[in-house]
Design an enzyme around this catalytic site. Structure first.
Site, short mmCIF file in Angstrom:
data_model
loop_
_atom_site.label_atom_id
_atom_site.label_comp_id
_atom_site.label_asym_id
_atom_site.label_seq_id
_atom_site.Cartn_x
_atom_site.Cartn_y
_atom_site.Cartn_z
CG ASN B 400 -1.97 1.07 1.17
OD1 ASN B 400 -1.89 1.97 0.36
ND2 ASN B 400 -2.94 0.99 2.05
CG ASP B 401 1.84 3.04 3.71
OD1 ASP B 401 0.73 3.48 3.36
OD2 ASP B 401 2.12 2.72 4.87
CB THR B 402 5.91 0.38 -0.96
OG1 THR B 402 4.98 -0.67 -1.20
CG2 THR B 402 6.58 0.16 0.37
CE1 TYR B 439 2.79 -1.22 10.98
CE2 TYR B 439 4.64 0.28 10.74
CZ TYR B 439 3.98 -0.70 11.45
OH TYR B 439 4.52 -1.16 12.62
CB ALA B 440 2.25 5.78 6.43
#
Lengths: 102, 473
Positions: B400-402, B439-440
């Site tokens: 997701n975040d990456t 996560y972020a």
């Protein structure tokens, strides 16, 4: 401890820090975790201190608590050392071991 | 005569550590490097035992020493062999905490010898021991509590009586001066205990404050920064060992400890660079995970048949794995998909690996290598990014975040983090359990784009469905 010994120890400390800085230059990201884990296992070197501390006689009731503390330190350090190297080995077998067929 | 030369063993051990660390930094020599490290440790332990044999009393604690070594090795080995590759980052953090606390306990044990025996004479030796023991305690206990918290942060939470409690991320700006104050107070306590080395009040205070320091150091840090913190704690556990070396005046502890301390710090900086972050920002600016964005948009999910149709005849597919792949353990299904596509349509398959995909650098490499994915297909982010514009399909599995384009905007918790350009691909397939934030804690625009197909579900289940749909084409 004499001043000479202390200066020797500090010299060792400072030079080793410089060596450690120079040792690691460019590391591919896939090796970051194994390197961290391997270095972590090496930091379990305090096992040496724990061994020396745990070497006490338990008859006169003296130095019991310090001995127990050293024993706990010994167990924890050994977990760090053996577990650290074993887990690093597992990781490396998976990433580095299979590459290019060698 | 012979006993004077025993310490040469420590020199050999130190040399092996130097070579070990050096070799661990290159892919080809890394396994050898680890073996050098093991040998160095074995030499150090044997040297110590031989050395103790020549002490006036010889070795009086055989049973204690033997059982300590045996119990520790056994527990460590079992933990290392049993751990799932998904849980590996947590394991590294935990081992690290053990290492730090071992150093601190050795320091405490040495101080306790005074308390149980006779108080030391004031002088240089006492001063050095007290200062070194104090610093070792500061760094060691900090490493223990920091590492334990980092471990639970990597896990995402802790289960208490069947209830899942999310590990909090909390760090207002005023916490930074508090950290400084606590740090200085430990130094003052150490200074005070020079004149009164057997005062247990000082001792407990040093331990207590150091433990708190470790917690509040890690508490504000979240998101993708967790690996950086674990690496920093690793560096600290080395420094703790070096300080312990000053107490017992042991060369190998000083050398190995400071080697790990320095190289660990350099590795930490390298990892920060890979994420385009500054170490000081990671440590002192609260980031990520603290506040989760509310989801206001929805997206209709697709099914495996639709995706299979889009994949039909694709020339090039790039797979972008993330933590979700690790959790659902679907790397074998991913490999099967790649084989199916290559066999059926001659599709070129590559894997785009973000430096911090998963919870640790290299996490994805380990998992995919386990599924026998050829090393050459695993491409690092910088090399793979230009290729997305010419690829038919990007399949994002549990990441997701990456690959969140929000990182390019220069605002929010992800700002400045380099990302995988999956959004440049002609079609984007995202396998994820829901639209929830990563996560972020930032919503991902990529999910809502027209060319994006969402496959909602567990990674393994969806990959299996996709594979059977491909077979039926």
């Amino acid at each position: 401890m004499t001043p000479e010994l202390l200066i020797g120890a500090i010299t060792l400390f400072v030079l080793s820090i410089f060596l450690g800085v120079e040792l690691i230059t460019k590391v591919p990201s896939m090796l970051h975790t194994p390197l961290m884990s391997g270095a972590n296992a090496i930091s379990g070197i305090s096992v040496v201190g724990a061994l020396l501390g745990a070497n006490v006689a338990y008859d006169g009731g003296q130095t019991v608590i310090s001995g127990i503390l050293a024993f706990v330190a010994l167990v924890l350090a050994m977990i760090n050392v053996v577990g650290g190297f074993a887990v690093t080995n597992r990781m490396l077998n998976m990433i580095a071991g299979k590459k290019r067929g060698d | 005569m012979f006993e004077d030369w025993v310490s040469f063993g420590y020199l050999l051990s130190a040399i092996l550590f130097v070579f070990g660390l050096k070799k661990l930094g290159h892919p080809r020599t890394a396994p050898k490097g680890n073996q050098y490290g093991m040998m160095g440790m074995a030499v150090a332990v044997v040297t110590t035992v031989v050395d103790m044999h020549f002490l006036p009393d010889g070795i009086v604690g055989w049973t204690i020493i033997g059982s300590g070594i045996l119990i520790g090795s056994l527990i460590g080995y079992i933990m290392a062999v049993k751990v799932e590759m998904t849980g590996m980052p947590e394991m590294v953090a935990l081992f690290n905490g053990f290492g730090g606390s071992a150093s601190a306990l050795v320091a405490l044990s040495e101080t306790w010898k005074w308390i149980e025996g006779t108080s030391p004479e004031p002088g240089l030796e006492t001063t050095v021991t007290v200062v070194a023991a104090g610093l070792s305690a500061l760094v060691g206990w900090m490493t223990l509590t920091g590492s334990l918290l980092a471990m639970y942060k990597l896990k995402g939470g802790i289960e208490v009586f069947g209830k899942w409690i999310r590990t909090p991320t909390w760090g207002p700006a005023w916490l930074n001066p508090v950290k400084g104050l606590l740090f200085i107070s430990v130094l003052v306590l150490i200074y005070l205990s020079i004149d009164d080395p057997t005062n247990t009040d000082y001792l407990w205070a040093i331990i207590g404050v150091s433990c708190i320091l470790g917690i509040i150091l890690v508490l504000p840090i979240g998101g993708a920064d967790m690996p950086v913190v674990v690496s920093l704690l690793n560096s600290l556990s080395g420094i703790a060992a070096a300080f312990t070396g000053f107490i017992i005046n042991n060369s190998v502890l000083i050398v190995a400890g400071s080697l790990v301390g320095a190289s660990g710090l350099i590795l930490t900086v390298i990892m920060c660079k890979a994420m385009n972050r500054q170490l000081s920002d990671v440590l002192f600016k609260s980031f990520g995970g603290s506040e989760k964005q509310e989801l206001t948009r929805t997206k209709v999910g697709s099914d495996a048949e639709e995706v299979a149709m889009m994949a039909d005849g694709a020339q090039k597919i790039i797979i972008v794995p993330g933590y979700g792949m690790a959790v659902s353990q679907c790397q074998h299904q991913v490999k099967e998909f790649a084989d199916l596509m290559a066999e059926k349509f001659g599709t070129e398959i590559k894997y785009g690996i973000h430096p911090v995909a998963g919870r640790m650098p290299g996490h994805m490499n380990v998992l995919l290598a386990e599924a026998n994915v050829p090393y050459e297909q695993l491409i690092e982010m910088d090399q793979i990014n230009p290729e997305f514009s010419e690829c038919d399909m990007a399949i994002v599995i549990g990441a997701n975040d990456t690959c969140n384009p929000a990182a390019r905007t220069g605002e929010g918790p992800l700002a400045g983090m380099p990302i995988i350009d999956a959004d440049q691909a002609r079609t984007v397939v995202i396998i994820k359990r829901s639209l929830s934030v990563g996560y972020a804690g930032v919503d991902n625009d990529l999910f809502y784009e027209d060319k994006t197909m969402m496959l909602f579900g567990d990674g393994k289940k969806m990959m299996n469905e996709l594979n059977s749909a491909i077979k039926e084409l």
